[in-house]
Design an enzyme around this catalytic site. Sequence first.
Site, PDB file in Angstrom:
ATOM      1  N   ARG A   1      20.858  60.956  70.759  1.00 22.63           N
ATOM      2  CA  ARG A   1      19.685  60.797  69.899  1.00 22.63           C
ATOM      3  C   ARG A   1      18.906  62.104  69.767  1.00 22.63           C
ATOM      4  O   ARG A   1      18.533  62.506  68.655  1.00 22.63           O
ATOM      5  CB  ARG A   1      18.761  59.705  70.460  1.00 22.63           C
ATOM      6  CG  ARG A   1      17.465  59.546  69.667  1.00 22.63           C
ATOM      7  CD  ARG A   1      16.606  58.435  70.229  1.00 22.63           C
ATOM      8  NE  ARG A   1      16.226  58.667  71.607  1.00 22.63           N
ATOM      9  CZ  ARG A   1      15.242  59.493  71.980  1.00 22.63           C
ATOM     10  NH1 ARG A   1      14.560  60.174  71.074  1.00 22.63           N
ATOM     11  NH2 ARG A   1      14.945  59.630  73.255  1.00 22.63           N
TER      12      ARG A   1
ATOM     13  N   ASP B   1       6.222  72.339  85.485  1.00 23.98           N
ATOM     14  CA  ASP B   1       7.062  71.442  84.703  1.00 23.98           C
ATOM     15  C   ASP B   1       7.932  72.277  83.771  1.00 23.98           C
ATOM     16  O   ASP B   1       7.523  73.354  83.311  1.00 23.98           O
ATOM     17  CB  ASP B   1       6.220  70.458  83.892  1.00 23.98           C
ATOM     18  CG  ASP B   1       7.017  69.226  83.486  1.00 23.98           C
ATOM     19  OD1 ASP B   1       6.961  68.220  84.219  1.00 23.98           O
ATOM     20  OD2 ASP B   1       7.708  69.271  82.458  1.00 23.98           O
TER      21      ASP B   1
END
Length: 426
Positions: free
Chosen positions: A29, A133
């Site tokens: 996707r 992150d």
Amino acid sequence: MKTLPLIADKLKCAMGMDMATVGSSLIERVVRERMAALEIDDDGRYLARLHGSAAELQALIELAVVPETWFFRDREAILAAARLAYERLALQPEVPVRILSLPCSSGEEPYSLAMALLDAGVLPGQFVIDAYDIRTRSLEIAAAGLYGRNSFRGHDLDFRDRHFTPLAQGWQLHQAIRQQVRFAPGNLLAPDFLRYAAPYDFIFCRNVLIYFEREVQRQVVALLESLMKPDALIFVGPAEGGILLSPRLQSAGIALAFGFRKRVALERPARRELVGVAALPPVTLPGAARQAGSVQPAASAASSRLPFTPGEAAVSGAASPSLLEQARLLADQGQLAQAAALCEQAIGEQGASAEAFYLQGLIHDADGDAELAQRCYRKVLYLEPQHQAALLHLAALLQATGDAAGAERMRQRAGRVSPAEENHRD
């Protein structure tokens, strides 16, 4: 898509994401989304683009990582870290507490830690939080400090009244909290990541190891160990306890916090000499008990007290731990089979209860048995349809198995639980 395995290998090398864990449909996707954005209709051409462009690899990573977090998620671990940080500073006030949060996503975890420490009486200059992150978009959200409704879940949102300003677009986190956290991009798998960093007192690395294959898990755990002070604690997700247990690491024995420490003899004063939870100043952390005119601990006894140890009952006059309390401690130590057996014994002797089924669900969750965990959480909801924690855990399991609609229904039900309903159970 014939090149999907090769693209998945590229992602795996870059960030450890294993297609066998996250599923090929997710990767396909996000690849098709990037191809559409670039107006590329041939997956071979896209693979060539991916190999030749670091920027495109980062763009694909940005899509592949789907943040799912909220403030004071995994409350037991956050409150335990705040309590233990207060105790350490009471013994060594001149040594700031260092905390690491990775991956930090959009900032809810490290900001929750900052709020918990400040609410527990720790001064701003007595701790630092480093947050990393791989997803730059998440870091931008964290730096802005503006959050919508989805970041606030659960029944106790008093912290929002203290630390946020309501705006038309959402809730703006106060600068006093934001300045306690240092955000930076970082990749756990990069060879030079935190190579020269000073060690930490507390490390939060929750719900990321489960997406790595075993060899990558070992690599990351070795990195985390290298970043620990001798008496540091690492907090991981419920399903990751077995990954941490080793000849070098053992459970810290804090119920439902899934914390681990090094297997060394720690030089500590006797328990009765420590500054305990009852000695903390009056605070109102999420879930804390409150009674007018009384000094309350920073967290509820069930969620953040120090573990029961032999002889404690004789010293304090407390009763022996119940079967479920013993099961909680065994589960946190990684002894999942024994913990499950005690739950069954408790149900056999005391009858079915939401508390017992919920603990069973957590144990099966930690053991990687998603099907049994789902059954247990559904039993909880049969007995207590408004059990918010069971609703949220079930939502996470449904999301992981691809049932996005079912997960959203559970989250909506959890969001409708009123404070009065949740407090009545507590």
